[in-house]
Design a protein around this motif. Sequence first.
Motif: not given
Length: 240
Positions: A28-53
């Motif tokens: 954020l301090k470097k001006g990166v205000e939005k981030i997309i976490c990428i799922g690499t398998n279904p379980e990892d995708s759920m981790s990305a979802r939980d982190f985004a929440k």
Amino acid sequence: MLVDTHCHLHDREFFSTKQAGEILERALKKGVEKIICIGTNPEDSMSARDFAKTHQNVFWTYGTHPNETNSKNLFKRDEKLVAIGEVGLDYHYEGYDRDRQIELFEQMLQLAQDNNLPLSFHVREAFDDFFPIIENFPKIRGVVHSFSDNKRNLKRILDETDFFIGVNGMATYSTLPTPPLNRILLETDAPFLAPAPFRNTTNEPGYIYEIANWLSDKLKVNFSQVESETTKNAHKLFGI
């Protein structure tokens, strides 16, 4: 504002919860205000979802990497889900199952089309199969993540599709062809592929600034133009 359209900050194999929070603050301090976490398998995708929440400026994707062909589908829509990915074809390593990769890729393309979602494509040494497959899904939108191929295949993407091209730290220390600015999305693929001068260290979303600065020099345009164009592209594709 800058956007990191492809990272794995949610992956606890690489980042603890505390580390991830500190890395987000630095971004954020470097001006990166939005981030997309990428799922690499279904379980990892759920981790990305939980982190985004738990983080207002973080979004996620649902995907199955071509090297994860035995995964079971756990797809479920969510308000912060912005794409299907990363999905595609990877023929780099010995012993890959071409038929199963193609089958899985087609399933993911159909999933994206049915849900009107863009895709994050992983394509490695497989463009000869990639192009005929996507011709069967003419309505899809997407980005070719971490493009690392030749000028001929870059030209095909630019001429034959509306896909964006993911430019990350690898571009800063290689001889890869550079796409036009109106087709570029910035990405880190953190914790991998840190840009110069941080090569061979743990990558993080804040280094998007370094990639944008390199692009500014490479394309001979103002940093602000790189910032505005790539952010506009991210909004156009992902709606963020």
